[in-house]
Design a protein around this motif. Structure first.
Motif, PDB file in Angstrom:
ATOM      1  N   ALA A 107     113.377  58.756 -44.984  1.00 22.14           N
ATOM      2  CA  ALA A 107     112.862  57.392 -45.141  1.00 22.14           C
ATOM      3  C   ALA A 107     111.367  57.399 -45.446  1.00 22.14           C
ATOM      4  CB  ALA A 107     113.131  56.582 -43.868  1.00 22.14           C
ATOM      5  N   PRO A 108     110.906  56.458 -46.282  1.00 23.57           N
ATOM      6  CA  PRO A 108     109.472  56.357 -46.569  1.00 23.57           C
ATOM      7  C   PRO A 108     108.710  55.834 -45.361  1.00 23.57           C
ATOM      8  CG  PRO A 108     110.644  54.512 -47.562  1.00 23.57           C
ATOM      9  CD  PRO A 108     111.698  55.447 -47.007  1.00 23.57           C
ATOM     10  N   LEU A 109     107.395  56.036 -45.385  1.00 20.28           N
ATOM     11  CA  LEU A 109     106.541  55.628 -44.269  1.00 20.28           C
ATOM     12  C   LEU A 109     106.683  54.131 -43.982  1.00 20.28           C
ATOM     13  CD1 LEU A 109     104.327  56.159 -42.184  1.00 20.28           C
ATOM     14  CD2 LEU A 109     102.636  55.882 -44.011  1.00 20.28           C
ATOM     15  N   ALA A 110     106.776  53.313 -45.031  1.00 22.15           N
ATOM     16  CA  ALA A 110     106.853  51.865 -44.836  1.00 22.15           C
ATOM     17  C   ALA A 110     108.054  51.479 -43.988  1.00 22.15           C
ATOM     18  CB  ALA A 110     106.921  51.166 -46.193  1.00 22.15           C
ATOM     19  N   LEU A 111     109.179  52.157 -44.159  1.00 23.39           N
ATOM     20  CA  LEU A 111     110.371  51.859 -43.355  1.00 23.39           C
ATOM     21  C   LEU A 111     110.258  52.473 -41.965  1.00 23.39           C
ATOM     22  CD1 LEU A 111     113.141  50.563 -43.187  1.00 23.39           C
ATOM     23  CD2 LEU A 111     114.128  52.680 -44.092  1.00 23.39           C
ATOM     24  N   ARG A 112     109.701  53.679 -41.876  1.00 24.35           N
ATOM     25  CA  ARG A 112     109.547  54.324 -40.562  1.00 24.35           C
ATOM     26  C   ARG A 112     108.669  53.468 -39.652  1.00 24.35           C
ATOM     27  NH1 ARG A 112     108.203  58.952 -43.588  1.00 24.35           N
ATOM     28  NH2 ARG A 112     106.226  59.239 -42.464  1.00 24.35           N
ATOM     29  N   GLU A 113     107.648  52.841 -40.227  1.00 21.03           N
ATOM     30  CA  GLU A 113     106.775  51.982 -39.438  1.00 21.03           C
ATOM     31  C   GLU A 113     107.549  50.800 -38.848  1.00 21.03           C
ATOM     32  OE1 GLU A 113     102.434  52.444 -41.671  1.00 21.03           O
ATOM     33  OE2 GLU A 113     103.923  51.038 -42.463  1.00 21.03           O
ATOM     34  N   ARG A 114     108.456  50.256 -39.610  1.00 24.17           N
ATOM     35  CA  ARG A 114     109.197  49.067 -39.168  1.00 24.17           C
ATOM     36  C   ARG A 114     110.252  49.404 -38.121  1.00 24.17           C
ATOM     37  NH1 ARG A 114     111.449  46.575 -44.526  1.00 24.17           N
ATOM     38  NH2 ARG A 114     112.235  44.984 -43.093  1.00 24.17           N
TER      39      ARG A 114
END
Length: 455
Positions: free
Chosen positions: A13-20
């Motif tokens: 998963a990309p960072l943007a999704l991992r953050e969420r």
């Protein structure tokens, strides 16, 4: 009971999704409590505790909470910048789908958006994954040790939430033991794999103890911050930051209990420092050959360790010709990092072999646990027969029957009852089934210990 590891990480998963999908540390315990239905609710759902945000409230509204959310299930949540993972032990065969649904509702992300990035690892795959994660084999930086501490924190939080039981407790205790074994028997973490770590390691080759040295950092950017973090962990005698912008330099120095000096003071104070690490955006060298020569003379030729991580270079290359100066550039450290990565990769095969052995051992334990209910049932059945015959014998004794005859009748009755099931099964079986029983029954009824006929 089935084991399951489910989550997303930097591979999927990309960072943007991992953050969420990440769980702040203070939200993990409440999340586990909601997941396991600790708060009372209605219609099989868990109620939302006061003050919880709407996204969390929606996560509790799964109508007809699945079996794995119940109190008999076990769960733990590991959440770092690179991964969010849910480990559980459950009897629910739909646990994967329920977990994705719960995660999507908890974080207010659609299942369609989340599901393609989720991995779900059952049984031995979950065990292997936990072992690899704790050993640093699944990290962005191969062999890093921070993840082990993060995993221990996750287990501690799950314990406090009352979410761990026999299965996950055993899994995580073995996970920590495997990580210790991998680090003790391989060189997975023995070689530098970052510029900052390589700089510290080189300094340790020149100075017996970095804690006795004065360290100067020139610049206040990301690379200097990373180097300062690594050197500060060695507790140097003094840590100083020189930067063009005084405020930024002071702010960085204070983070590490150091002090800042003006960059303009560098020529007159360079001799004070044993270790110098520089990384600025200057287009021209800021430390010339003459300045270093004067510093070495003032130091009475005590060695200086200098690291130039800037491109273009901050330190004139001719400085490397001085006898008492050890100067390393970004290319020098890059070579050390590449060598470290290669050495760690060579240790991976050895680490994987250790892990495979320990996975096999754990699965044997898990298989043994699977027959515990059957053993309990057998014991209960046998005890019920024993109590029935004991009651009959006591009644015979009460009416005055001969004790020897009572004991004889008791032993015969117990023997007949214990033998009835196996004998009946053997008489009814045919073909391959009968052959299996013929092979198994002698082992099942083999006397143990002093009752084996050897007195």
């Amino acid at each position: 009971m089935q084991l399951l590891a489910i989550g997303i990480n930097h591979h999927t998963a990309p960072l943007a999704l991992r953050e969420r999908v990440a769980f702040p540390l203070d939200r993990i315990k409440p999340a586990l409590e909601m997941l396991r239905g600790v708060w009372p609710g209605t219609a099989g759902t868990a109620a939302t505790p006061p003050g919880e945000p709407t996204a969390i409230a929606s996560a509790t509204a799964i109508v007809g909470a699945p079996a794995w959310v119940g109190g008999s299930a076990e769960a733990a949540i590991l959440s770092t910048c690179n991964r969010t993972e849910l480990y559980c032990a459950t009897d629910d065969r739909g646990a994967r789908e329920h977990a994705i649904q719960w995660l999507s509702q908890f974080h207010n992300i659609s299942v369609d958006e989340l599901a393609p990035h989720v991995y779900a690892l059952p049984q031995s795959e979950a065990v292997r994954h936990a072992f690899r994660v704790a050993s640093g084999l699944d990290s962005m930086v191969l062999g890093e040790t921070q993840i082990l501490g993060q995993l221990k924190d996750a287990v501690r939080t799950a314990t406090e939430a009352g979410a761990l039981g026999t299965y996950l407790n055993q899994l995580f205790q073995r996970t920590f033991a495997v990580a210790k074994e991998v680090r003790g028997q391989t060189e997975i973490g023995a070689h530098s794999v970052s510029m900052a770590a390589a700089a510290v390691r080189l300094a340790q080759r020149i100075f017996d103890n970095v804690s006795k040295q004065r360290v100067l950092f020139i610049g206040a950017g990301e690379m200097i911050e990373l180097c300062a973090t690594h050197f500060a962990a060695q507790n140097p005698r003094e840590l100083v930051v020189a930067n063009r912008t005084a405020e930024r330099g002071t702010r960085l120095a204070e983070r590490f209990n150091g002090r800042a000096i003006p960059l303009a003071d560098l020529p007159s104070r360079l001799h004070e420092f044993d270790i110098v690490v520089s990384c600025t955006a200057s287009t021209l060298p800021i430390i010339g050959l003459g300045a270093v020569e004067r510093a070495i003379k003032a130091r009475r030729h005590r060695p200086m360790f200098m690291v130039d991580l800037a491109v273009p270079r901050d330190i004139e290359p001719e400085v490397s010709d001085l006898e008492d100066v050890f100067l390393y550039t970004v290319d020098d450290l890059g070579a050390i990092v590449r060598e470290g990565n290669a050495m760690r990769q060579a240790a991976v095969a050895q680490a994987e072999a250790i892990i495979e052995t320990r996975v096999s051992n754990f699965m044997q334990w898990l298989d043994a646990r699977s027959v515990v209910p059957v053993i309990r049932q057998l014991h209960g059945h046998a005890d019920a027969m024993r109590l029935a015959e004991l009651d009959r014998a006591q009644k015979m004794l009460a009416r005055g029957d001969d004790p020897s005859a009572v004991l004889e009748a008791l032993s015969v009755a117990l023997t007949n009852k214990f033998m009835h099931g196996p004998t009946h099964a053997l008489n009814r079986a045919a073909g391959e089934r009968r052959e299996q029983l013929v092979e198994l029954l002698p082992d099942m009824f083999r006397p143990a210990g002093r009752y084996s006929g050897h007195h």
